[in-house]
Write an enzyme that holds these catalytic residues in place. Structure first.
Site, PDB file in Angstrom:
ATOM      1  N   GLY A 215       0.907  -1.015   0.215  1.00  0.00           N
ATOM      2  CA  GLY A 215       0.106   0.321  -0.047  1.00  0.00           C
ATOM      3  C   GLY A 215       1.060   1.093   0.316  1.00  0.00           C
ATOM      4  N   ASN A 216       0.550   2.554   0.037  1.00  0.00           N
ATOM      5  CA  ASN A 216       1.322   3.788   0.496  1.00  0.00           C
ATOM      6  C   ASN A 216       0.583   4.393   1.470  1.00  0.00           C
ATOM      7  OD1 ASN A 216      -0.882   5.355  -1.431  1.00  0.00           O
ATOM      8  ND2 ASN A 216      -0.846   4.165  -2.749  1.00  0.00           N
ATOM      9  N   ARG A 217       1.095   6.011   1.411  1.00  0.00           N
ATOM     10  CA  ARG A 217       0.242   6.943   2.461  1.00  0.00           C
ATOM     11  C   ARG A 217      -0.049   7.511   2.507  1.00  0.00           C
ATOM     12  NH1 ARG A 217       6.742   8.674   4.525  1.00  0.00           N
ATOM     13  NH2 ARG A 217       5.176   9.472   6.085  1.00  0.00           N
ATOM     14  N   SER A 218      -1.078   8.015   1.502  1.00  0.00           N
ATOM     15  CA  SER A 218      -2.202   9.020   1.225  1.00  0.00           C
ATOM     16  C   SER A 218      -3.547   8.515   1.687  1.00  0.00           C
ATOM     17  CB  SER A 218      -2.442   8.704  -0.362  1.00  0.00           C
ATOM     18  OG  SER A 218      -3.276   9.334  -0.878  1.00  0.00           O
TER      19      SER A 218
END
Ligand code: CTP
Length: 415
Positions: A215-218
């Site tokens: 995933g990512n941190r958005s």
């Protein structure tokens, strides 16, 4: 609260709620409650046909005022002129095909017709009717006439109609109409009325196995702020929302997605029926080539698994390609950049705008983990025409407003 000596100046804004004779008249009762809960002084002016759907006692009890459809009641008070002249806003919901036609042609054979002719305040009309009636050339011409006079005619919502059929023609939800009313009363620009936005927000997750993902941190905050800013200016907004843990902006339709592939499908499906697309989501560029059916176990020999990745589809590029030579929808991309040996953040942004072929690119400097999850942001908006708008450190809501300003300018470009 600062009180003035002038009792008129301290009075709540007075709103006329015109109710047309359609089955959706019952939903106007909910709108009335919302307007009243906002502290507004509301006078209900139904048409005669509206009173066949919802009776006078309902309107009178909910508004706390006498209700009439006729110009012949309380004539000494000259209501057919006074109501329109004194109103800060007239909102008509539902606006039937007949009512739109009467308003477009200035007919005044009832109290509401008179109010519409004497009002110098903003007028919001929320249509509801069968799809055939909405799409008929006569109705569309009447809507165009009303809009050309500055009247805000909302697009009807799409969905189930009175019978088993469905399509465009449903009354927009009362909270959507109420939000438009509040925005208009607060003096906010209503320059996106009738425009449809599809906004992607958040960050995609690519499954590795049943419990793990890449995933990512958005956080989704900027995309949600853009959705809220567009709604406040009258737009209808669908939020394609990837793993966001925020309350949905009032009036938005949220479509939850997880992966880049799900987001791609939802965005492409909606791209043919909107005016603006905003790709604020952080979409994974790679996903595991295979998703393990079972949880990946540790090996006794201490060896770590190797995860093979494959490219995902570039959603933004796909949307630009799908649009072809058309100028709609306006497509807005975001770029999270850090400077490197090949160029600074701005150079990377300009190259990305050319590469992606979108109309606007909102460039974020994400060096040192700035931006993600924060409430302040600092962006540069690049336009395909070579424009550069610097937005210094501001709240995500303020940035959203500037992005939406630039979208409005792009929609108004004669291309
Ligand atoms: N984007 C997309 N589909 C992807 C990757 C990104 O639609 N698979 C969109 C994002 O929503 C954003 C824009 O492309 O609007 C730019 O995203 P960014 O991550 O900055 O760019 P990339 O194309 O991934 O380029 P790179 O990471 O190589 O800089």
């Amino acid at each position: 609260m600062i009180m003035s000596d002038d009792p008129v100046a301290d009075a709540p804004p007075s709103v006329v709620l015109g109710v047309g004779g359609g089955i959706a008249a019952y939903k106007a009762a909910e709108l009335l409650r919302r307007l009243r809960a906002h502290g507004l002084d509301v006078t209900v002016v139904p048409t005669r046909a509206a009173l066949r759907f919802v009776g006078e006692p309902t309107w009178s009890a909910l508004s706390g005022k006498p209700v009439s459809a006729e110009v012949w009641d309380d004539v000494h008070d000259v209501p057919h002129v006074r109501l329109g002249q004194q109103a800060s806003l007239v909102v008509v919901a539902p606006a039937t095909a007949d009512l739109l036609a009467r308003a477009a042609h200035g007919l005044a054979d009832d109290l509401l017709g008179n109010v519409l002719l004497t009002a110098s305040c903003p007028i919001v009309m929320a249509p509801a009717m069968h799809t055939e009636m909405w799409e008929h050339g006569a109705t569309q011409a009447n809507v165009a006439t009303l809009r050309s006079r500055g009247i805000i005619v909302l697009d009807p919502a799409v969905g189930r109609l009175t019978g088993a059929d469905s399509g465009p023609g449903r009354l927009p939800e009362p909270d959507v109409i109420a939000e438009v009313c509040f925005a208009v009363l607060s003096g906010s620009k209503a320059d996106l009325v009738g425009k449809r936005f599809v906004v992607s927000a958040g960050g995609t997750r690519e499954a590795l196995d049943p419990v793990r993902y890449l995933g990512n941190r958005s956080s989704g905050k900027q995309g949600y702020a853009i959705a809220a800013a567009a709604i406040a200016r009258g737009a209808q907004v669908t939020l394609v929302s990837a793993n966001v843990n925020l309350p949905a902006p009032a009036g938005s339709t949220v479509v939850p997605v997880q992966s880049a592939q799900e987001l791609l499908v939802e965005m492409v499906n909606r791209s043919t029926d909107c005016d603006v697309i905003v790709m604020a989501a952080a979409v994974a560029d790679f996903r595991p080539s295979t998703v393990s059916e079972h949880k990946i176990k540790k090996h006794d020999d201490g060896a770590s698994p190797t995860i093979e990745l494959e490219r995902t589809t570039d959603v933004l590029a796909e949307l630009v390609t799908g649009r072809g030579d058309a100028t709609r929808p306006v497509i807005v991309g975001f770029a999270a950049e850090t400077g490197d040996q090949h160029g600074d953040v701005l150079e990377h942004g300009k190259a990305k705008l050319r590469r992606k072929g979108c109309d606007l690119l909102v460039v974020n400097d994400v060096s040192d983990g700035k931006v993600f999850g924060r409430d302040q942001n600092e962006v540069v908006i690049l336009t395909a025409q070579g424009g550069l708008i610097e937005v210094p450190s501001s709240s995500k809501a303020q940035i959203a407003d500037r992005v939406v300003d630039t979208i409005v300018s792009t929609l108004n470009l004669d291309r």
